[in-house]
Design a protein around this motif. Structure first.
Motif, PDB file in Angstrom:
ATOM      1  N   GLY A 112       0.781  -1.235   0.000  1.00 38.50           N
ATOM      2  CA  GLY A 112       0.000   0.000   0.000  1.00 38.50           C
ATOM      3  C   GLY A 112       0.810   1.280   0.000  1.00 38.50           C
ATOM      4  N   ASP A 113       2.142   1.168  -0.016  1.00 37.74           N
ATOM      5  CA  ASP A 113       2.981   2.361   0.086  1.00 37.74           C
ATOM      6  C   ASP A 113       3.080   3.057  -1.277  1.00 37.74           C
ATOM      7  N   PRO A 114       2.478   4.260  -1.411  1.00 37.93           N
ATOM      8  CA  PRO A 114       2.473   4.932  -2.713  1.00 37.93           C
ATOM      9  C   PRO A 114       3.842   5.487  -3.100  1.00 37.93           C
ATOM     10  N   LYS A 115       4.709   5.714  -2.113  1.00 39.61           N
ATOM     11  CA  LYS A 115       6.007   6.332  -2.392  1.00 39.61           C
ATOM     12  C   LYS A 115       7.120   5.304  -2.591  1.00 39.61           C
ATOM     13  N   TYR A 116       7.149   4.281  -1.753  1.00 40.33           N
ATOM     14  CA  TYR A 116       8.253   3.325  -1.786  1.00 40.33           C
ATOM     15  C   TYR A 116       7.840   1.917  -2.206  1.00 40.33           C
ATOM     16  N   GLY A 117       6.543   1.703  -2.395  1.00 36.48           N
ATOM     17  CA  GLY A 117       6.067   0.389  -2.789  1.00 36.48           C
ATOM     18  C   GLY A 117       6.204   0.171  -4.289  1.00 36.48           C
ATOM     19  N   ALA A 119       0.743  -0.128   4.866  1.00 37.68           N
ATOM     20  CA  ALA A 119       0.223  -0.966   5.956  1.00 37.68           C
ATOM     21  C   ALA A 119       1.263  -0.985   7.072  1.00 37.68           C
ATOM     22  N   LEU A 120       1.202   0.026   7.930  1.00 34.58           N
ATOM     23  CA  LEU A 120       2.200   0.195   8.992  1.00 34.58           C
ATOM     24  C   LEU A 120       1.512   0.761  10.228  1.00 34.58           C
ATOM     25  N   HIS A 121       1.735   0.099  11.359  1.00 37.47           N
ATOM     26  CA  HIS A 121       1.053   0.485  12.605  1.00 37.47           C
ATOM     27  C   HIS A 121       2.053   0.481  13.759  1.00 37.47           C
ATOM     28  N   ALA A 122       2.172   1.627  14.432  1.00 39.98           N
ATOM     29  CA  ALA A 122       3.064   1.750  15.595  1.00 39.98           C
ATOM     30  C   ALA A 122       2.328   1.204  16.817  1.00 39.98           C
ATOM     31  N   GLY A 123       2.448  -0.102  17.051  1.00 38.63           N
ATOM     32  CA  GLY A 123       1.586  -0.777  18.011  1.00 38.63           C
ATOM     33  C   GLY A 123       2.079  -0.783  19.445  1.00 38.63           C
ATOM     34  N   ILE A 124       3.405  -0.723  19.659  1.00 37.78           N
ATOM     35  CA  ILE A 124       3.939  -0.798  21.024  1.00 37.78           C
ATOM     36  C   ILE A 124       4.891   0.374  21.260  1.00 37.78           C
ATOM     37  N   LEU A 125       4.686   1.062  22.375  1.00 37.88           N
ATOM     38  CA  LEU A 125       5.513   2.210  22.739  1.00 37.88           C
ATOM     39  C   LEU A 125       5.841   2.115  24.232  1.00 37.88           C
ATOM     40  N   GLY A 126       7.131   2.186  24.551  1.00 34.65           N
ATOM     41  CA  GLY A 126       7.544   2.120  25.952  1.00 34.65           C
ATOM     42  C   GLY A 126       8.625   3.135  26.249  1.00 34.65           C
ATOM     43  N   PHE A 127       8.571   3.746  27.438  1.00 35.42           N
ATOM     44  CA  PHE A 127       9.562   4.752  27.830  1.00 35.42           C
ATOM     45  C   PHE A 127       9.574   4.882  29.348  1.00 35.42           C
ATOM     46  N   VAL A 128      10.613   5.524  29.861  1.00 41.38           N
ATOM     47  CA  VAL A 128      10.718   5.789  31.295  1.00 41.38           C
ATOM     48  C   VAL A 128      10.047   7.126  31.583  1.00 41.38           C
ATOM     49  N   HIS A 129       9.131   7.132  32.554  1.00 40.92           N
ATOM     50  CA  HIS A 129       8.420   8.370  32.873  1.00 40.92           C
ATOM     51  C   HIS A 129       9.407   9.427  33.370  1.00 40.92           C
ATOM     52  N   PRO A 130       9.342  10.658  32.816  1.00 40.54           N
ATOM     53  CA  PRO A 130      10.329  11.693  33.142  1.00 40.54           C
ATOM     54  C   PRO A 130      10.380  12.069  34.626  1.00 40.54           C
TER      55      PRO A 130
END
Length: 303
Positions: free
Chosen positions: A249-254, A265-276
């Motif tokens: 589905g990538d119109p630029k690089y597909g 078709a790209l989904h940022a599903g998991i995000l983790g960090f240390v609370h400031p």
């Protein structure tokens, strides 16, 4: 514009100028000071320094403190999908098709417009058009973003990104069947000299590393989980194309013939960090959007 001077004492000799100046005022962050240096608002002995300049004893530092700009981005009420929020940070699940922040000639309908309606306390380090924005994901990529609500949180989150301690895992569907289960793509990325609107792998580009793991294989496609070690523009899209498995589905690089998904078709599903503030590690997971899950179901039914 307010001006102030600072003479470097012996005990600050050898320290970076951005570190020294950020200690002069509790409201000044190193990131903000670095921007002032780049903008020519800081002089050392009458000369413009580099951001990594090491101070010498008796250096005369002149600082022109810019007036805070009036925010001309209009708050817009939106139904934001917020996963976490406190006095310092906010985690939001951005839908596919939404731009993260306004740009010239594109001032409405962005995530920032919605955030400004939702809360008035966003960090100012990234300026008028990008309040609170620590990192971005592309317009047609969905998923989790962390937002800073003050400069302390902003600096902490940026430092975590620079130190590669933030967990960022994406799900992607790529063209082709990847034969091996794991891989690491270590290839520098820069703007494409032949197409300034695109990024590409070039020898003198910025260091970029993507780790991937195959989660499922279909007839002509593969489901992968990509983990970012660095965060370059279009990194996953460029890297997967580079190894011969561009995103569906990538119109630029597909490929010229790809799936009509209205974007990659790209989904940022998991995000983790240390609370400031609390120093507690936080991790969040957002489920696949409906179009993505539907595509997976169709692929599974046609193996």
């Amino acid at each position: 514009m307010e001006k102030m001077e600072h003479i470097i004492p012996d005990e600050q000799a050898g320290e970076r100028i951005d570190k020294v100046l950020s200690t002069l005022n509790a409201d000044w962050s190193r990131t903000q000071v670095q921007q002032w240096i780049k903008d020519g608002n800081v002089l050392v002995n009458g000369q413009k320094p580099k951001t990594n300049y090491k101070c010498s004893a008796n250096d005369k530092i002149e600082i022109s403190i810019p007036e805070p700009e009036e925010l001309d981005v209009v708050p817009e009420k939106m139904d934001l999908d917020i996963y976490y929020e406190d006095q310092d940070v906010l985690v939001v699940n951005k839908p596919k098709g939404m731009v993260v922040h306004p740009a010239a000639g594109h001032g409405t309908g962005t995530l920032v417009n919605g955030l400004m309606s939702h809360c008035t306390d966003l960090s100012g380090i990234n300026g008028v058009m990008r309040p609170g924005i620590v990192h971005r994901i592309d317009k047609d990529t969905s998923g989790l973003l962390m937002v800073a609500k003050n400069d302390m949180a902003h600096e902490s989150l940026v430092n975590q990104l620079m130190n590669k301690t933030v967990t960022r895992k994406y799900r992607a569907i790529v063209h082709g069947v990847i034969p091996h289960d794991y891989g690491t793509i270590d290839a520098p990325i820069a703007r494409d000299p032949k197409d300034r609107q695109s990024m590409t792998v070039v020898d003198n580009g910025k260091h970029a590393v993507t780790h991937f793991q195959v989660l499922d294989r279909f007839k002509d496609f593969t489901l992968v989980e990509c983990q970012l070690e660095t965060g370059r523009t279009h990194q996953i899209r460029v890297h997967m194309k580079y190894i011969g498995y561009p995103l569906a589905g990538d119109p630029k690089y597909g490929p010229r013939k790809t799936l009509d998904l209205g974007g990659q078709a790209l989904h940022a599903g998991i995000l983790g960090f240390v609370h400031p503030r609390s120093n507690e590690y936080l991790e969040f997971e957002a489920p696949l959007p409906a179009y993505f899950q539907e595509l997976l179901d169709n692929l599974a039914n046609n193996r």
